[in-house]
Design a protein around this motif. Structure first.
Motif, PDB file in Angstrom:
ATOM      1  N   SER A  25       0.550  -1.111  -0.104  1.00  8.01           N
ATOM      2  CA  SER A  25       0.074  -0.290   0.608  1.00  8.01           C
ATOM      3  C   SER A  25       0.591   1.278  -0.302  1.00  8.01           C
ATOM      4  O   SER A  25       0.121   2.335  -0.977  1.00  8.01           O
ATOM      5  CB  SER A  25      -0.976  -0.342   0.982  1.00  8.01           C
ATOM      6  N   PHE A  77       0.287   3.397  -3.924  1.00  9.83           N
ATOM      7  CA  PHE A  77      -1.304   4.173  -3.242  1.00  9.83           C
ATOM      8  C   PHE A  77      -0.975   5.816  -3.118  1.00  9.83           C
ATOM      9  O   PHE A  77      -1.964   5.979  -2.185  1.00  9.83           O
ATOM     10  CB  PHE A  77      -2.351   3.281  -2.320  1.00  9.83           C
ATOM     11  N   ASN A  78       0.026   6.171  -3.459  1.00  9.25           N
ATOM     12  CA  ASN A  78       0.524   7.335  -3.536  1.00  9.25           C
ATOM     13  C   ASN A  78      -0.286   8.656  -4.260  1.00  9.25           C
ATOM     14  O   ASN A  78      -0.091   9.018  -5.344  1.00  9.25           O
ATOM     15  CB  ASN A  78       1.914   7.529  -3.726  1.00  9.25           C
ATOM     16  N   ALA A 111      -8.438  -0.776  -2.809  1.00 10.56           N
ATOM     17  CA  ALA A 111      -8.319   0.381  -1.279  1.00 10.56           C
ATOM     18  C   ALA A 111      -6.458   0.170  -0.083  1.00 10.56           C
ATOM     19  O   ALA A 111      -6.544  -0.921  -0.520  1.00 10.56           O
ATOM     20  CB  ALA A 111      -9.428   0.205  -0.424  1.00 10.56           C
ATOM     21  N   ILE A 112      -6.194   1.268   0.051  1.00 16.36           N
ATOM     22  CA  ILE A 112      -5.766   0.424   1.736  1.00 16.36           C
ATOM     23  C   ILE A 112      -7.426   0.204   3.052  1.00 16.36           C
ATOM     24  O   ILE A 112      -7.795   1.183   2.666  1.00 16.36           O
ATOM     25  CB  ILE A 112      -5.019   0.979   1.915  1.00 16.36           C
ATOM     26  N   SER A 113      -6.958  -1.252   3.008  1.00 14.20           N
ATOM     27  CA  SER A 113      -7.562  -0.731   5.071  1.00 14.20           C
ATOM     28  C   SER A 113      -6.700   0.048   5.704  1.00 14.20           C
ATOM     29  O   SER A 113      -5.430  -0.633   5.947  1.00 14.20           O
ATOM     30  CB  SER A 113      -7.661  -2.191   4.835  1.00 14.20           C
TER      31      SER A 113
END
Lengths: 298, 390
Positions: A50, A54-55, A66-68
């Motif tokens: 992540s 995801f930046n 998605a990040i959790s």
């Protein structure tokens, strides 16, 4: 039907990220997403994948992703699956990619809950044997004798003194529909298992050894070699759990050298002959158990 | 519209049923349990069509609700006290991602010492988590807030999760006659959830990402704007609610005998009832008492408070919270609102009703007497009296 290097999708579901050269985790994520295809919905907790993928505004997943929260990989996946189901959407592949800490430490409670409910999710643990994203700290999947920044190897203590938690059998003990171990050192086996896991409904678990060159202290072009050697010397094994039974996929007649495997990695540099003997004996006890309790493939 | 005899929890569950959540994830904790039990019965009987997830912790309850919201579903959960604190990480996650989840919190004290009874230290501790917070004062209001919370949270200009707070036991377990609306009315009020903030197979999305120093504040500003937009969305939604259901609500605050009031108690939640009774009795005795109830704590109704307190001589917050080393969360917010608007009305803080302690009319008469006598120091109700006894 089986996917191989010639037939695997040329679509790139995970690219443009800033993972380190030779990252085993990034390879596992990329290949498994290729198998799951465009209906994949990926959840990644706090961790290497992540952090590198995801930046905003550089978002690197070609599929929904998605990040959790760190502890919430499996619970967020469960919610996603329930949310789709409630809307009558059934053709999706909810998949989680969590590291060893995200799986065996902080995420084990939510994972256990998801297996208990048999949520329709695939949970992949990419195991690089420490908290690599934060700079190589011990997790419960760090092997005996490995030096990390929180289990430094010195004169008094030689690195991590606890043994690797047995996540595969812990997961299997839930009575999960399908669980398997794999290694990026045996890619055809990994692809086959990912494909099989993708075809099954309910909770599935893949535990993939994915070396981290900087954390393990190997060269960036040695990732696959180290991952293969770990299997060949018997410190990892390729197996499946299905219909209440364990199957061993690869039963080597002779093991490769444990010493050679350990000594090529800087994290094991401080190990003494006694340590290596202890690790070898532990391996032998494990394999005795496996050979007595696991079926042989084919 | 049928009248039924319901507890606060049961009334809230009826409101949730009428809101047709698609995913409910819940983990039991006293005194929230009878709400999620009622919802489980509704799912079993078919009165409510929803995926009911039996999660293994509160953290997972809210994490799953976030996942459901990402999938485009309307999601609900409920908790209390330690459970709310255990899921705290997920609260900021939901608000940061603009997922309009609704959660009921049964306000309960926090350990240590262990205590299952009401105060508001749990929800007020998380007032800064980016969730709208409304505090019901009756079972009817609880039901109505269940419906209105989804409408407000989901309105695109708000897009903020919503915590409806019911005082533990005092409201969650007290039975009242409640009007339960018809489904057709509820459906007219609250259409199915539609959003672009969700996964999309035609145009895949990466959600819940990282944003560094260059862009982070832009997302936080957007979040603040959504919350502030609720200041308008609340009265607008209440007006629409009144048209359909015939019950009117007064916006973010509710004034009682404020006309000509010299001394005012500020309340949050069910203590309002006894505060209003006390004010009414004092008025009959010629003492100009009034009550200002905060129905919403976030967004904070600064304008309404300033307007209500501009002319009064002094006010006191009846605070079911302690901000240790300071005063209480409500008191600090009220003082900040007044100071910002140049209003010098003195507001004192009386910490009362912790861990379910009763707040009596005598207690509140004492607070009014203190205000009239110019005694403004922050105090714990009951402590001074005990000192006097020695």
């Amino acid at each position: 039907m089986s996917v191989n290097p010639k037939t695997i999708s040329s679509d790139e579901p995970f690219f443009g990220h800033k993972a380190c050269p030779g990252c085993g985790g990034a390879l596992a994520v990329r290949l498994i997403l290729k198998i799951l295809g465009e209906r994949a919905v990926a959840v990644l907790p706090a961790g290497c994948m992540s952090a590198v993928g995801f930046n905003f505004p550089q978002l690197c997943f070609g599929c929904n992703a998605a990040i959790s929260t760190f502890a919430g990989t499996a619970s967020m996946l469960a919610g996603i699956a329930a949310g789709f189901r409630a809307q009558g959407i059934t053709d999706f592949k909810a998949v989680g990619f969590a590291g060893d800490g995200g799986t065996a430490d902080i995420g084990i409670q939510a994972l256990s809950g998801a297996i208990d409910r048999n949520d329709d999710i695939l949970y992949v643990c990419y195991d690089n044997e420490a908290y690599m994203n934060t700079g190589v700290q011990k997790s419960s999947l760090t092997p005996y004798g490995a030096a990390t920044t929180t289990t430094p190897a010195g004169k008094r203590l030689r690195g991590n003194l606890s043994e690797k938690k047995n996540m595969f059998e812990i997961v299997a003990a839930h009575g999960i529909g399908y669980a398997a171990t794999a290694s990026v050192g045996y890619l055809p086996d990994l692809l086959k298992k990912a494909e099989k896991a993708a075809s099954i409904k309910g909770t599935r678990y893949l535990h993939v050894i994915a070396p981290c060159p900087s954390g393990w202290g190997i060269k960036t072009d040695e990732t696959l070699d180290a991952a293969k050697e770990m299997v060949d010397c018997g410190l990892w094994y390729l197996a499946e759990y299905e219909h209440g039974a364990f199957t061993l996929n690869r039963d080597p007649k002779a093991f490769g050298s444990v010493r050679d495997y350990l000594k090529r990695q800087k994290r094991f540099a401080a190990l003494t002959d006694e340590d290596i003997e202890f690790i070898t004996k532990t391996r032998d006890a494990k394999w005795k158990f496996i050979r007595e309790n696991f079926r042989r493939a084919g | 519209m049928a009248k039924r005899f319901l507890s606060g929890n049961e009334a809230f569950a009826e409101g949730v049923r009428l809101a047709r959540p698609q995913v409910i994830s819940a983990y039991p904790i006293t005194p929230q349990t009878t709400c999620v039990e009622a919802l489980a019965s509704m799912v079993e009987s078919g009165a409510l069509e929803a995926e009911y997830l039996h999660v293994e912790s509160e953290h997972s309850a809210l994490s799953a609700a976030i996942g459901a919201s990402m999938a485009g579903a309307r999601a609900f959960t409920a908790t209390s006290s330690q459970g709310l604190l255990y899921m705290a990480e997920c609260l900021v996650y939901a608000s940061g991602g603009l997922y309009p989840i609704v959660m009921m919190n049964a306000c309960r004290s926090t350990a240590l010492p262990w205590n299952i009874y009401c105060d508001q230290r749990d929800s007020l501790l998380l007032a800064d988590s980016g969730w709208i917070q409304a505090y019901a004062a009756s079972a009817q209001e609880a039901l109505d807030l269940a419906l209105m919370s989804f409408a407000i949270a989901e309105s695109p200009e708000v897009a903020t999760p919503f915590m409806v707070c019911l005082d533990g036991f005092t409201l969650t377990h007290t039975y009242e006659s409640v009007e339960v609306p018809e489904s057709a009315q509820a459906d007219a009020f609250l259409p199915p959830y539609k959003t672009e903030n969700r996964f999309d197979f035609e145009n895949p999305k990466n959600l819940a990402f990282s944003a560094g120093p260059e862009t982070n504040y832009l997302f936080k500003h957007q979040e603040q704007q959504g919350m502030l937009n609720a200041l308008k969305a609340v009265p607008q939604t209440e007006a629409r609610f009144a048209q359909i259901f015939g019950r009117a609500y007064p916006g973010l605050t509710e004034g009682y005998l404020l006309e000509g009031a010299e001394y005012v108690l500020i309340t949050l939640g069910t203590v309002t009832g006894i505060a209003q009774k006390t004010a009414s009795d004092l008025r009959a005795e010629g003492f100009a008492a009034g009550v200002l109830r905060l129905r919403y704590f976030r967004p904070f109704p600064s304008q309404e408070i300033a307007k209500a307190l501009r002319q009064v001589k002094a006010a006191a917050v009846i605070e079911r919270d302690v901000s240790f080393g300071a005063t209480g969360a409500v008191h600090q917010s009220v003082c900040a609102a007044l100071q910002q608007q140049g209003i010098t009305t003195r507001v004192s803080c009386v910490i009362a009703g912790l861990g379910g302690a009763d707040i009596s009319e005598d207690d509140l008469r004492g607070v009014f007497a203190d205000l009239a006598a110019g005694r403004h120091e922050t105090r714990f109700a009951g402590i001074r009296e005990r000192r006097d006894e020695r």
